[in-house]
Design an enzyme around this catalytic site. Structure first.
Site, PDB file in Angstrom:
ATOM      1  N   HIS A  72       0.832  -1.201   0.000  1.00  0.00           N
ATOM      2  CA  HIS A  72       0.000   0.000   0.000  1.00  0.00           C
ATOM      3  C   HIS A  72       0.871   1.258   0.000  1.00  0.00           C
ATOM      4  CE1 HIS A  72      -4.059  -1.793   1.533  1.00  0.00           C
ATOM      5  NE2 HIS A  72      -3.578  -2.424   0.486  1.00  0.00           N
ATOM      6  N   PRO A 292      -4.040   0.006  19.046  1.00  0.00           N
ATOM      7  CA  PRO A 292      -3.817  -0.523  17.692  1.00  0.00           C
ATOM      8  C   PRO A 292      -4.011   0.468  16.547  1.00  0.00           C
ATOM      9  CG  PRO A 292      -5.915  -1.295  18.546  1.00  0.00           C
ATOM     10  CD  PRO A 292      -5.247  -0.564  19.651  1.00  0.00           C
ATOM     11  N   LYS A 296       1.174  -0.405  15.254  1.00  0.00           N
ATOM     12  CA  LYS A 296       2.618  -0.412  15.503  1.00  0.00           C
ATOM     13  C   LYS A 296       3.130  -1.564  16.373  1.00  0.00           C
ATOM     14  CE  LYS A 296       3.783   3.285  13.277  1.00  0.00           C
ATOM     15  NZ  LYS A 296       4.347   3.057  11.951  1.00  0.00           N
TER      16      LYS A 296
HETATM   17  C1  PHB Z   1      -5.287  -4.547  10.596  1.00  0.00           C
HETATM   18  O1  PHB Z   1      -5.509  -5.400  11.461  1.00  0.00           O
HETATM   19  O2  PHB Z   1      -5.347  -4.829   9.395  1.00  0.00           O
HETATM   20  C2  PHB Z   1      -4.957  -3.172  11.011  1.00  0.00           C
HETATM   21  C3  PHB Z   1      -5.067  -2.784  12.340  1.00  0.00           C
HETATM   22  C4  PHB Z   1      -4.783  -1.476  12.705  1.00  0.00           C
HETATM   23  C5  PHB Z   1      -4.405  -0.561  11.736  1.00  0.00           C
HETATM   24  C6  PHB Z   1      -4.293  -0.952  10.419  1.00  0.00           C
HETATM   25  C7  PHB Z   1      -4.569  -2.252  10.051  1.00  0.00           C
HETATM   26  O3  PHB Z   1      -4.159   0.721  12.051  1.00  0.00           O
END
Ligand code: PHB
Ligand code: APR
Length: 389
Positions: A72, A292, A296
């Site tokens: 991405h 989350p 990170k």
């Molecule tokens: C994901 O689990 O795909 C995920 C979680 C938190 C984010 C981005 C992707 O900020």
């Protein structure tokens, strides 16, 4: 049994550390209390910084990732009925990859077992002992009904937030810093092609929503919910209805599909300082948790063990303890940068409460970050990961 580095926990931190050490000719034993099946199927986040992809590739665990990960180049921020794009790759020259954490864990376990590297699953009663500077560190545990003892030079506590290593550090050594948030995330995996090419982070009066993905046929979506929310109250129908509300945008449709997994994730920020005591070194979630929103957790765990492995290699090759002694200071610099970014993303995007002043500030920040090159650059460079921090 005797080894050089005793590693508690076969999550990303423990497995990457073991491989880095193996490549440098340093022996280790990994002790994991869950089954292989369990750790390979535990659904977690799935967004990798360029630095994490590079690290996994360097250690030879990047083959399937290279084939299957989705690359991405930015993210969408949605608010006030509009969707704006932050062109992270254009701004920073680096990209992000979508690849489920459990896929990384599978790849690393296969790699470890491929060279008969010691990795024990379903180990009980793990306890760490005698790890003060002049002690003789050892780990005791039960495996296949028998009590065992592993003697080692150092112990790596890679056993996650609920592990046994951090609590084994004597009282008074650690200071903890933390923040609880008044919300949690309800996450689903759904068998439906993503309705978007790149991730959508949506700020809505009902709360935050995130549209992520795992492949061209599996979507991952999240909803901000109350911290004590019960998953039983969220039928698939209710989840989709709420996702439809929060992502609604003229001319765009959110495709629905069968929900194959759902769960609630708490949100917290947590740091323990220092990340070491005597010959016990903590890495990953054992030492810190980030909310989350910035995705990170895994990336930070990977950086911890990169720093720890370098320090161990220096110590084994020269006998100089300087890098090991400085492990925590070096790792914490990045930990706090990432804590700040994760907190920023969380407070930028979630509904924080009922205070209209907060709401107006959030909108001002969202306006700013989507209209100022300087603000977008700051978000972008943190999101893709600061290389040398
Ligand atoms: C994901 O689990 O795909 C995920 C979680 C938190 C984010 C981005 C992707 O900020
Ligand atoms: N003995 C042995 N193993 C243990 C023990 C114990 N007492 N307690 C926990 N473990 C294991 C867990 O079962 C798990 O497999 O330690 C491992 C820790 O792995 P993770 O929780 O995945 O933590 P970590 O390796 O630090 O990975 C970074 O950041 O945000 C998160 O989702 C992200 O899990 C990822 C983490």
């Amino acid at each position: 049994m005797r080894t050089q580095v005793g590693i508690v926990g076969a999550g990303p931190a423990g497995l990457i550390l073991a491989q880095l050490l193996h490549l440098a000719g340093i022996e280790s034993v990994i002790l994991e209390n869950r089954s292989r099946e369990y750790v390979e199927h535990r659904v977690r986040a799935g967004l990798l910084e360029q630095g994490t992809v590079d690290l996994l590739t360097e250690i030879g665990a990047g083959e399937r990732l290279k084939e299957e990960a989705l690359e991405h180049h930015g993210i969408y921020l949605q608010f006030d009925g509009r969707r704006e794009y932050i062109a992270a790759t254009e701004i920073t020259g680096r990209s992000i990859h979508i690849y489920g954490q459990q896929e990384i864990v599978k790849d690393l376990i296969a790699q470890r077992l491929g060279y008969d590297g010691p990795l024990l699953f379903e180990v009980d009663d793990v306890a760490v002992h005698d790890f003060d500077k002049h002690g003789e560190p050892r780990i005791t545990y039960t495996h296949e009904g028998r009590q065992q003892r592993l003697e080692c030079d150092v112990i790596a506590g890679c056993d996650g937030f609920h592990g046994v290593c951090r609590p084994a550090i004597p009282k008074g050594v650690l200071t903890t810093y933390q923040r609880e948030y008044p919300f949690a995330w309800l996450g689903i995996l759904a068998e439906v092609a993503p309705s978007t090419d790149e991730l959508i982070y949506a700020h809505h009066p009902n709360g935050f929503a995130l549209h992520s993905m795992r492949s061209s046929t599996v979507s991952r979506l999240y909803l901000q919910v109350k911290p004590d929310e019960q998953i039983e109250y969220w039928s698939d129908k209710r989840i989709w209805a709420e996702l439809q509300t929060r992502f609604a945008l003229a001319g765009w449709t959110l495709q629905e599909g069968p929900v194959i997994e759902k769960g609630i994730t708490p949100m917290r920020s947590f740091v323990t300082e220092p990340m070491q005591s005597g010959r016990l070194y903590l890495a990953g979630d054992a030492a810190h948790i980030v909310p989350p929103t910035g995705a990170k957790g895994l990336n930070l765990a990977a950086q911890d063990v990169r720093v720890l492995a370098e320090a161990l290699v220096a110590w084994y090759s020269t006998g100089d303890t300087a890098q090991l002694d400085g492990y925590s200071d070096r790792a914490l610099r990045r930990v706090w940068r990432v804590q700040d970014f994760s907190h920023y993303m969380t407070t930028l995007l979630h509904r924080l409460g009922d205070d209209p002043f907060d709401d107006r500030l959030q909108r001002a920040r969202l306006e700013y970050v989507t209209s100022s090159d300087a603000a977008a650059k700051s978000l972008a460079e943190n999101y893709v990961g600061l290389p040398e921090y």
